[in-house]
Design an enzyme around this catalytic site. Structure first.
Site, PDB file in Angstrom:
ATOM      1  N   CYS A 188       0.795  -1.225   0.000  1.00 10.24           N
ATOM      2  CA  CYS A 188       0.000   0.000   0.000  1.00 10.24           C
ATOM      3  C   CYS A 188       0.830   1.278   0.000  1.00 10.24           C
ATOM      4  O   CYS A 188       0.271   2.368  -0.135  1.00 10.24           O
ATOM      5  CB  CYS A 188      -0.942   0.006   1.202  1.00 10.24           C
ATOM      6  SG  CYS A 188      -2.148  -1.342   1.180  1.00 10.24           S
ATOM      7  N   HIS A 222     -14.138   6.027   4.616  1.00 11.69           N
ATOM      8  CA  HIS A 222     -15.593   5.883   4.645  1.00 11.69           C
ATOM      9  C   HIS A 222     -16.186   5.881   3.242  1.00 11.69           C
ATOM     10  O   HIS A 222     -17.049   5.047   2.922  1.00 11.69           O
ATOM     11  CB  HIS A 222     -16.197   7.028   5.464  1.00 11.69           C
ATOM     12  CG  HIS A 222     -17.690   6.978   5.579  1.00 11.69           C
ATOM     13  ND1 HIS A 222     -18.529   7.571   4.650  1.00 11.69           N
ATOM     14  CD2 HIS A 222     -18.502   6.399   6.509  1.00 11.69           C
ATOM     15  CE1 HIS A 222     -19.777   7.364   5.003  1.00 11.69           C
ATOM     16  NE2 HIS A 222     -19.796   6.668   6.122  1.00 11.69           N
ATOM     17  N   HIS A 268      -2.297   7.139   5.083  1.00 11.86           N
ATOM     18  CA  HIS A 268      -2.886   6.034   4.327  1.00 11.86           C
ATOM     19  C   HIS A 268      -4.122   5.476   5.021  1.00 11.86           C
ATOM     20  O   HIS A 268      -4.076   5.105   6.198  1.00 11.86           O
ATOM     21  CB  HIS A 268      -1.843   4.932   4.145  1.00 11.86           C
ATOM     22  CG  HIS A 268      -2.405   3.629   3.684  1.00 11.86           C
ATOM     23  ND1 HIS A 268      -3.194   3.533   2.552  1.00 11.86           N
ATOM     24  CD2 HIS A 268      -2.307   2.370   4.189  1.00 11.86           C
ATOM     25  CE1 HIS A 268      -3.546   2.263   2.391  1.00 11.86           C
ATOM     26  NE2 HIS A 268      -3.030   1.547   3.366  1.00 11.86           N
ATOM     27  N   HIS A 307      -1.002  19.926   6.360  1.00 13.99           N
ATOM     28  CA  HIS A 307      -1.967  18.897   5.964  1.00 13.99           C
ATOM     29  C   HIS A 307      -1.324  17.521   6.058  1.00 13.99           C
ATOM     30  O   HIS A 307      -0.138  17.356   5.755  1.00 13.99           O
ATOM     31  CB  HIS A 307      -2.462  19.145   4.541  1.00 13.99           C
ATOM     32  CG  HIS A 307      -3.003  20.528   4.318  1.00 13.99           C
ATOM     33  ND1 HIS A 307      -4.235  20.936   4.795  1.00 13.99           N
ATOM     34  CD2 HIS A 307      -2.478  21.605   3.686  1.00 13.99           C
ATOM     35  CE1 HIS A 307      -4.443  22.195   4.461  1.00 13.99           C
ATOM     36  NE2 HIS A 307      -3.388  22.622   3.792  1.00 13.99           N
ATOM     37  N   ASN A 324     -10.406   1.142   1.547  1.00 10.73           N
ATOM     38  CA  ASN A 324      -8.954   1.070   1.395  1.00 10.73           C
ATOM     39  C   ASN A 324      -8.652   0.795  -0.075  1.00 10.73           C
ATOM     40  O   ASN A 324      -8.792  -0.320  -0.550  1.00 10.73           O
ATOM     41  CB  ASN A 324      -8.379  -0.038   2.285  1.00 10.73           C
ATOM     42  CG  ASN A 324      -6.868  -0.130   2.208  1.00 10.73           C
ATOM     43  OD1 ASN A 324      -6.233   0.477   1.344  1.00 10.73           O
ATOM     44  ND2 ASN A 324      -6.277  -0.902   3.103  1.00 10.73           N
ATOM     45  N   HIS A 359      12.605   0.679   4.983  1.00 12.79           N
ATOM     46  CA  HIS A 359      12.332  -0.738   4.705  1.00 12.79           C
ATOM     47  C   HIS A 359      12.827  -1.570   5.879  1.00 12.79           C
ATOM     48  O   HIS A 359      14.008  -1.527   6.224  1.00 12.79           O
ATOM     49  CB  HIS A 359      13.029  -1.166   3.416  1.00 12.79           C
ATOM     50  CG  HIS A 359      12.399  -2.354   2.760  1.00 12.79           C
ATOM     51  ND1 HIS A 359      12.174  -3.541   3.420  1.00 12.79           N
ATOM     52  CD2 HIS A 359      11.931  -2.538   1.495  1.00 12.79           C
ATOM     53  CE1 HIS A 359      11.602  -4.406   2.592  1.00 12.79           C
ATOM     54  NE2 HIS A 359      11.439  -3.820   1.420  1.00 12.79           N
TER      55      HIS A 359
END
Length: 504
Positions: A236, A432, A403, A399, A436, A315
């Site tokens: 993702c 909402h 994710h 801002h 995802n 990572h």
């Protein structure tokens, strides 16, 4: 002094001063400290500049004439200095890093006939996999707590009975999302597909032959020397990775455009088994994708929305637990799914700490770095019972695009970073409204802020995403103007309904 009466007798009482420790808001004191430290160098330069101006004002015309004569008599030195200056300037211009501009982007908006509300999802789960009652109850509880609404979209294969998880159906989903977003992007920017020299596509679980990049090149008849890359299995957070790759390519190839497309494919990745750790992905992931146009042309600055400031990638794959916390595998009856470890939140937290430790010095004001360093030294040297100072990231960014991986992820980051509900509103509302959507979720969040007219010139945006491997990646952008929503913004028809009140 003030008067008071007691039993008819007036008594003079001293007037007390207000309790400044209670009346003065300490947040303003802290803001003053940050302003002082952050602008300390500028403030120190003020007396120096004043002295220079005073000295220059005392120069007479004769003094200026003598200085000019000295330059005439040292013509060789002036020429040599000028040549060195011009050579150095040329080398700097030729070798300096190019600014990367985000001209515009587009997010795919699923049509109404692909809407998947909670009721339909449960019916589909029952028909598609013939789940038993305990499994259905587990899915029902996950859906109730997921934070997803009833407007999310699912691919055409999930609107067929029986389901069609074929290669052809998966290609149909990919084409639907990719071409839908790219058509909108090219139309809004007036950039021809043949002008794009770099193409990066990321999709973790669907990797056909020919590749997704080849499908795009074939559809839009892009030029033959296009530098194309197809990223798979990166989870993702892959959109930030794709942005980083495109950025590096744009540093090499001048006067070029790069298109980054981020998506995930659901058609062949519905899990039909009963392992609870694998069933969660069925509840959270939904249809979506984003197309981003980047440019290194200086002439595009005026029409671009943002400038890329930093990309920081972390990572943790060397750690076995982190490597296997999001893992695609077969269950005990041979059905393929993606399992989520119970340690996922802890692993994500450690990856986030590592990432923010690297990012912090790049973005935090010097005042925050001093406070962090002082508390760290005090704790190490004096073994003091001092809590580690948590930097105030709200001083670095206006801002936050966190994710939208799930309600728990957003809750934890809101709590640990001491963010306000407004800071995480875009993430919650994206989860909402769209669910995802994997790597593209951070772009739906950015589109939400634009639709709310919150993006002002000079605002800094932090996109942070988590992915399998395990990875935590960040991208920082600077708004170049008061950003208005583009034509085709996925929120344009429903933004007046948001934010909605979510169930506790």
């Amino acid at each position: 002094m003030k008067n008071s009466s007691k039993n008819g007798v007036q008594v003079l009482q001293p007037r007390r001063l207000p309790d400044f420790l209670r009346s003065v808001k300490l947040k303003y004191v802290k803001l003053g400290y940050h302003y002082l430290i952050s602008h300390l160098l500028k403030l120190c330069l003020v007396p120096v500049m004043a002295a220079v101006i005073i000295k220059a004002s005392r120069l007479s015309l004769d003094d200026i004439h003598r200085m000019w004569l000295q330059l005439e008599y040292n013509l060789v030195s002036v020429v040599v200095f000028s040549a060195i200056f011009l050579f150095g300037s040329t080398v700097y211009v030729m070798t300096r890093k190019r600014f990367i501009y985000l001209v515009d982007y587009a997010c795919y908006l699923p049509p109404q006939h692909l809407k998947t509300d909670h009721r339909y999802f449960m019916e589909y789960a029952k028909e598609a996999a013939d789940f038993d009652e305990p499994t259905m109850e587990f899915l029902r509880k996950i859906m109730e707590r997921s934070g997803l609404g009833d407007e999310t979209g699912a691919p055409p294969s999930m609107h067929c009975f029986p389901p069609r998880p074929s290669m052809a159906a998966a290609r149909q989903e990919a084409e639907l999302v990719m071409f839908g977003a790219l058509d909108t992007l090219f139309a809004s920017t007036n950039v021809k597909p043949r002008d794009v020299g770099i193409l990066v596509v990321n999709c973790s679980l669907f990797n056909p032959t020919p590749s997704l990049t080849a499908m795009i090149i074939n559809k839009y008849k892009m030029r033959g020397n296009n530098k194309s890359f197809n990223l798979s299995g990166m989870g993702c957070s892959a959109s930030v990775i794709a942005i980083d790759l495109a950025k590096d390519m744009l540093q090499v190839y001048r006067n070029n455009y790069a298109v980054v497309f981020s998506t995930e494919n659901m058609t062949q990745n519905w899990y039909a088994g009963t392992e609870k750790s694998m069933l969660i992905t069925n509840c959270l992931f939904r249809l979506g994708g984003s197309a981003i146009l980047l440019s290194n042309k200086s002439g595009d600055r005026g029409r671009s929305k943002y400038k890329l400031i930093h990309v920081v990638r972390t990572h943790c794959g060397a750690i076995d637990k982190a490597f296997k916390c999001v893992y695609q595998e077969e269950d005990n009856v041979g059905k393929i799914g993606v399992s989520l470890s119970k340690d996922l939140m802890a692993i994500a937290g450690n990856a986030f700490k590592t990432n923010i430790t690297t990012l912090g010095p790049l973005v935090l004001p010097i005042s925050e770095q001093i406070l962090f360093f002082v508390t760290l030294v005090a704790k190490k040297l004096f073994n003091a019972k001092i809590k580690p100072y948590v930097p105030d990231l709200k001083l670095a960014f206006e801002h936050f695009c966190i994710h939208a991986g799930g309600r728990g992820v957003i809750d934890e980051l809101e709590k640990n970073m001491q963010l306000s509900p407004l800071h995480v509103e875009a993430s919650r509302m994206t989860l909402h409204r769209f669910g995802n959507t994997s790597s593209s979720s951070i772009w739906y969040e950015l589109a939400y802020m634009e639709a709310k007219s919150r993006m002002r010139k000079g605002d800094r945006i932090w996109q942070v995403a988590f992915g399998s491997g395990f990875k935590c990646n960040s991208a920082v952008w600077l708004a170049l103007k008061n950003v208005k929503p583009s034509c085709g913004n996925p929120w344009e028809d429903c933004i007046h309904k948001y934010p909605v009140k979510l169930n506790p």
